[in-house]
Design an enzyme around this catalytic site. Sequence first.
Site, PDB file in Angstrom:
ATOM      1  CB  CYS A   1     -26.509 -29.029  -9.345  1.00 10.12           C
ATOM      2  SG  CYS A   1     -27.863 -29.491  -8.244  1.00 10.12           S
TER       3      CYS A   1
ATOM      4  CD  GLU B   1      13.625 -19.421 -20.865  1.00  5.76           C
ATOM      5  OE1 GLU B   1      13.047 -20.087 -21.192  1.00  5.76           O
ATOM      6  OE2 GLU B   1      14.691 -18.916 -21.007  1.00  5.76           O
TER       7      GLU B   1
ATOM      8  CE1 TYR C   1       7.606   0.104  -5.906  1.00 10.16           C
ATOM      9  CE2 TYR C   1       5.147  -0.022  -6.907  1.00 10.16           C
ATOM     10  CZ  TYR C   1       6.702   0.053  -7.006  1.00 10.16           C
ATOM     11  OH  TYR C   1       7.274   0.323  -8.483  1.00 10.16           O
TER      12      TYR C   1
ATOM     13  CD  GLU D   1      21.317 -20.966 -14.741  1.00 12.96           C
ATOM     14  OE1 GLU D   1      20.643 -20.381 -15.546  1.00 12.96           O
ATOM     15  OE2 GLU D   1      22.389 -20.944 -14.517  1.00 12.96           O
TER      16      GLU D   1
ATOM     17  CG  LEU E   1      21.342 -25.225 -23.158  1.00  7.36           C
ATOM     18  CD1 LEU E   1      20.753 -25.100 -21.560  1.00  7.36           C
ATOM     19  CD2 LEU E   1      23.114 -24.937 -22.904  1.00  7.36           C
TER      20      LEU E   1
ATOM     21  CB  VAL F   1      -1.082  -0.024   1.193  1.00  8.82           C
ATOM     22  CG1 VAL F   1      -0.255  -0.147   2.346  1.00  8.82           C
ATOM     23  CG2 VAL F   1      -1.800   1.141   1.120  1.00  8.82           C
TER      24      VAL F   1
ATOM     25  CB  CYS G   1     -28.216 -32.320 -10.458  1.00  8.82           C
ATOM     26  SG  CYS G   1     -27.014 -32.758  -9.391  1.00  8.82           S
TER      27      CYS G   1
ATOM     28  CE  LYS H   1      15.834 -26.729 -21.021  1.00 12.45           C
ATOM     29  NZ  LYS H   1      14.683 -26.013 -21.447  1.00 12.45           N
TER      30      LYS H   1
END
Length: 668
Positions: A426, A171, A35, A111, A82, A33, A408, A113
Amino acid sequence: MHANELEILELTQQLNLHNYHYYVDDNPTIPDVEYDRLLKRLIELETQSPEFAKADSPTQRVGGEALAKFEQITHLKPMLSLDNVFDETEFNGFHSRITDKVGTALSYCCEPKLDGLAVSIVYRDGVFERAATRGDGQTGENITENVRTIKSIPLKLRGDNFPPLVEVRGEVIMPHKAFNALNERARAKGEKLFVNPRNAAAGSLRQLDSKITASRALGFYAYALGVVEPESWELADSHYGQLEQLRSWGVPVSQEVKVCDSVTEVMDYYNDIQQRRSSLDFEIDGVVLKVNQIAHQLSLGFVAKAPRWATAFKFPAQEEMTLLEGVDFQVGRTGAVTPVARLKPVFVGGVTVSNATLHNADEIARLGVKVGDTIIIRRAGDVIPQIVAIVADKRPDDAQDIVFPERCPVCDSEVERIEGEAVARCSGGLFCEAQRKEAIKHFASRKALDIDGMGDKVVEQLIDKELVESPADLFKLTASAMTMLERMGMKSATKLVAAIEVAKETTFARFLYALGIREVGEATAANLAAYFKTLDALKGASAEEFIKVDDVGAIVAAHLAHFLAQPHNLEVIDKLIAVGVSWPAIEEVAEEDLSLKGQTWVLTGTLTQLNRNDAKAQLQALGAKVAGSVSKNTDCLVAGAAAGSKLTKAQELGVKVIDEEALIAILS
């Protein structure tokens, strides 16, 4: 320096610092709030004095004019892919090839992927200049304006120890939370759903209108430096060290990056990440292993399209083909009728899957799926099995259409689908056994009829032992019947029956809330009670009249009209009145008596003289809206004893705060 220019500069620096702590350090330093308050002030100042707006201002992330098409960009150096390994044996083979060339004195930078979209971002003199997709590795699409909207990507690098030109490669991903929210919005509108977060991220980045990208809550993690100029610029001599340099410049790097010094440590890392995969907030499909020493990387070099010094160690497949053998229809606690596909069991993503949700009729139509089809199953987010496509050329001649039930499957009530909603429901409401337990728990809850001692376990036992079928049956219970429940002696049973009797006297608003009508919360129930004043008036109202009530829109009005049109629901209401549930008549309130009309109030802490629910009802009777949390729109906070974070937040926002004595004076 002009006062506005100085404040704009200070706010820009302050907000960018908070962004760094939030996205890079993963350690927010101020409440959201606060920010938002600072950002709002910056927007106001930049509107007044646009000539003073900075290039790295966080306001530059909202998106600009739509493009006609994407331009092509040639990468400063190729963005390679890769090679993969799929098990420990293949990884050991990769490791042997590395050690044969550079010896055993090496480590791996490991790390996750990330399953997103690879991008290149160029900074010149520390300022964000351009961004491009990987494309074919040589050229990609210019997505500068879209990437600019991603909040975690700095528009200006931190510090002053960065090269004049630096290319960051990483990424773009869509976190699970953002992905789920995006699909929920699409499902509510009857729009096509994204199959997975990767497709959602890619689709969001390739929007010609960057405002759409800005609304998609994308994230970014850097995985390498690209081109650096001048080439003589001193960089860390390890891959991990260079990632730390990126982090020091304000660029997000995954907190999961780790250096492993042996094959055993690499396997431990792989197994740990795989085990924690479902708890991560982003999609991954393996781990990336890179020789950590830059000197070794240079010595090993590249093959045609991939580096020799890195590989992707992939997890077991998350998608497999199997046979759709049938479809069952399940009824949830809110009445949602969900088609569930029965599958020929298949091992996918580390588990055996035999069922998958088909969501709704729209999804069945979108997929074009039939019973007997060969389908592609995916463990979406590693948790929920999902059918993502059919294999059309494998469809048998006797494949059968999936027919959505009109009644139903649990209570035989009509299945209805309100215009504008994707979910069929239903209409049985409290009459439907599938919904009954949750409906009666809600009916007895504190904010509804507030039956003291009627907890969830008691309700479940009452229904399981067939002592209660509808809310009205609660008021017919005897103490001797209640002793049939586990851990319920005569004394406790007598006390609970007395509490049920007390709950007969309620308010019209509580009664309406207790019925569990979709989208009718406490505030809406109070508004309905104040507007219609009697049950007969409410029952006779049309959807058009419901819309006249404060906070009631077309969707809620449709829910009300549907609920009250069902004979089962009207029968439940009539039975409740017949067993003695009642409330005081609501008197006409003059406009001048609505002294708090339009105001938002919040209650916090312990009230020693007033019952909290009574205080809330009295505030609402004076026209106030009583909210559950403090915001910049709050007019007054009532702070009782031991008030906590809400009081602190109110003080930070400058919200008026009063004590219980002052509240009593206002209500009297």
